[in-house]
Scaffold this motif. Structure first.
Motif, short mmCIF file in Angstrom:
data_model
loop_
_atom_site.label_atom_id
_atom_site.label_comp_id
_atom_site.label_asym_id
_atom_site.label_seq_id
_atom_site.Cartn_x
_atom_site.Cartn_y
_atom_site.Cartn_z
N TYR A 274 -19.93 57.57 62.99
CA TYR A 274 -19.24 58.41 62.01
C TYR A 274 -19.12 59.82 62.56
N VAL A 275 -17.88 60.30 62.70
CA VAL A 275 -17.62 61.65 63.20
C VAL A 275 -17.37 62.56 62.00
N ALA A 276 -18.26 63.50 61.78
CA ALA A 276 -18.11 64.41 60.65
C ALA A 276 -17.01 65.44 60.93
N PRO A 277 -16.30 65.91 59.90
CA PRO A 277 -15.30 66.97 60.11
C PRO A 277 -16.00 68.29 60.37
N ASN A 278 -15.36 69.14 61.18
CA ASN A 278 -15.94 70.46 61.38
C ASN A 278 -15.66 71.34 60.17
N LYS A 279 -16.11 72.59 60.19
CA LYS A 279 -15.99 73.46 59.03
C LYS A 279 -14.53 73.73 58.67
N SER A 280 -13.67 73.76 59.68
CA SER A 280 -12.26 74.01 59.43
C SER A 280 -11.64 72.88 58.62
N LEU A 281 -11.88 71.62 59.04
CA LEU A 281 -11.31 70.48 58.34
C LEU A 281 -11.96 70.31 56.97
N ALA A 282 -13.26 70.54 56.90
CA ALA A 282 -13.95 70.43 55.62
C ALA A 282 -13.44 71.48 54.65
N GLY A 283 -13.15 72.68 55.19
CA GLY A 283 -12.64 73.75 54.33
C GLY A 283 -11.28 73.43 53.75
N ASN A 284 -10.44 72.78 54.56
CA ASN A 284 -9.12 72.40 54.07
C ASN A 284 -9.21 71.34 52.98
N ALA A 285 -10.26 70.53 53.04
CA ALA A 285 -10.42 69.47 52.06
C ALA A 285 -11.04 69.96 50.76
N TRP A 286 -11.59 71.21 50.77
CA TRP A 286 -12.27 71.74 49.58
C TRP A 286 -11.25 72.15 48.54
N GLN A 287 -11.47 71.76 47.30
CA GLN A 287 -10.55 72.08 46.23
C GLN A 287 -11.31 72.60 45.03
N LEU A 288 -10.68 73.54 44.30
CA LEU A 288 -11.25 74.04 43.06
C LEU A 288 -11.01 73.05 41.94
N SER A 289 -11.88 73.06 40.95
CA SER A 289 -11.67 72.21 39.79
C SER A 289 -10.46 72.73 39.00
N PRO A 290 -9.77 71.89 38.23
CA PRO A 290 -8.60 72.33 37.45
C PRO A 290 -8.92 73.50 36.52
N ALA A 291 -10.12 73.50 35.91
CA ALA A 291 -10.47 74.58 34.99
C ALA A 291 -10.57 75.92 35.72
N VAL A 292 -11.19 75.89 36.93
CA VAL A 292 -11.31 77.13 37.70
C VAL A 292 -9.94 77.60 38.18
N GLN A 293 -9.10 76.65 38.61
CA GLN A 293 -7.75 77.02 39.05
C GLN A 293 -6.97 77.68 37.92
N ALA A 294 -7.08 77.14 36.70
CA ALA A 294 -6.37 77.70 35.56
C ALA A 294 -6.87 79.10 35.25
N THR A 295 -8.19 79.29 35.37
CA THR A 295 -8.77 80.61 35.09
C THR A 295 -8.29 81.64 36.10
N LEU A 296 -8.29 81.27 37.39
CA LEU A 296 -7.84 82.20 38.42
C LEU A 296 -6.35 82.53 38.26
N THR A 297 -5.56 81.52 37.88
CA THR A 297 -4.14 81.76 37.66
C THR A 297 -3.94 82.75 36.52
N TYR A 298 -4.75 82.57 35.45
CA TYR A 298 -4.64 83.47 34.29
C TYR A 298 -5.02 84.89 34.68
N ILE A 299 -6.12 85.02 35.44
CA ILE A 299 -6.57 86.35 35.87
C ILE A 299 -5.54 86.99 36.79
N GLY A 300 -4.94 86.15 37.68
CA GLY A 300 -3.90 86.68 38.56
C GLY A 300 -2.71 87.19 37.79
N GLY A 301 -2.35 86.49 36.72
CA GLY A 301 -1.22 86.93 35.90
C GLY A 301 -1.51 88.25 35.21
#
Length: 269
Positions: free
Chosen positions: A225-252
């Motif tokens: 098993y070849v683990a992804p490096n930090k770059s690939l793992a970082g691309n795969a990281w996603q925020l939860s929908p609730a956090v995304q909605a909050t950040l979008t609201y704050i950005g607005g």
């Protein structure tokens, strides 16, 4: 500049076995290799018994018989699929979960935990001189030497060896090589031993000393098993929908506040 330095550091970790040429020849020559795989439950074997008088050993060869005119022939059997990877016939011997094979005339013989040579010797000693007067030649071949390569490689899958052995780089080459974002310093090897025990080892193929590792030579059924490096793992990281909605609201709100401040400044001018 910081991004450039980070890129240079990451690129240095891409090559395999860096500075391997500095390893002394006598050190490389002293590394032991696996000359004969250890058989385990689930292995598929081709066993042939031969002698000067072939008719005397026919009973010890599965699927072989003597015709009425005295010639030797084989039973034609339909092929069956084994693990979706190998077409086999009933002429082969499957090592049962109890570690034995069912051998003609001899019955159950222990096979798991032995090398091919040791099993051949056991069969020879069981046949000669009890059943025949000539010491036979017994050849055992492992038909399903295979490993699994998964993770950050270009073509994950199950890969078969046709010469009963495989090293790490042969397996990786079959899988199309590591992905550029595969972590060369964080590769896991899962191994099941003949007695059923399991091992997990962390491999660093960036290090030249990996060539001296006892895990450079693979055993059948190894899983890489070849683990992804930090770059690939970082691309795969996603925020939860609730956090995304909050950040979008704050950005607005931030954009609206910036707009109001801009209008006020223009009014003052």
């Amino acid at each position: 500049m910081l991004l450039g330095l980070a890129g240079c550091t990451a690129s240095k970790k891409v090559p395999y076995i860096v500075d391997a040429q500095v390893i002394p020849q006598e050190v490389l020559s002293g590394v032991s290799t696996v000359s004969d795989p250890i058989l385990t439950a689930g292995d598929l074997l081709n066993i042939e018994v031969t002698a000067t008088d072939m008719q005397s050993v026919v009973p010890f060869n599965k699927g072989m018989y003597v015709t009425e005119n005295g010639s030797i022939a084989r039973v034609t059997t339909a092929s069956t699929s084994y693990n979706n990877n190998l077409d086999v016939s009933t002429d082969y011997y499957l090592i049962n979960q109890d570690g034995t094979i069912d051998f003609p005339l001899l019955g159950k013989l222990r096979a798991a935990g032995l090398t091919k040579l040791q099993l051949a010797d056991e069969i020879t000693d069981a046949i000669y001189p009890r059943f025949i007067k000539e010491r036979p030649k017994v050849e055992v071949r492992l038909m399903n030497f295979r490993v699994v390569v998964t993770g950050a490689v270009k073509n994950p899958g199950v890969y078969q060896s046709h010469n009963e052995r495989m090293n790490f780089f042969e397996a990786v080459a079959m899988a199309g090589d590591l992905d550029i974002k595969g972590d060369r310093e964080n590769i896991l090897l899962y191994r099941t031993n003949a007695d059923g025990t399991r091992e997990v080892h962390k491999l660093n193929i960036h290090d030249k000393n990996f060539l001296l590792s006892p895990y450079f030579a693979l055993q059948q059924n190894d899983v890489i098993y070849v683990a992804p490096n930090k770059s690939l793992a970082g691309n795969a990281w996603q925020l939860s929908p609730a956090v995304q909605a909050t950040l979008t609201y704050i950005g607005g709100l931030s954009s609206l506040a910036s707009l109001v401040i801009g209008i006020i400044n223009l009014t003052k001018d």
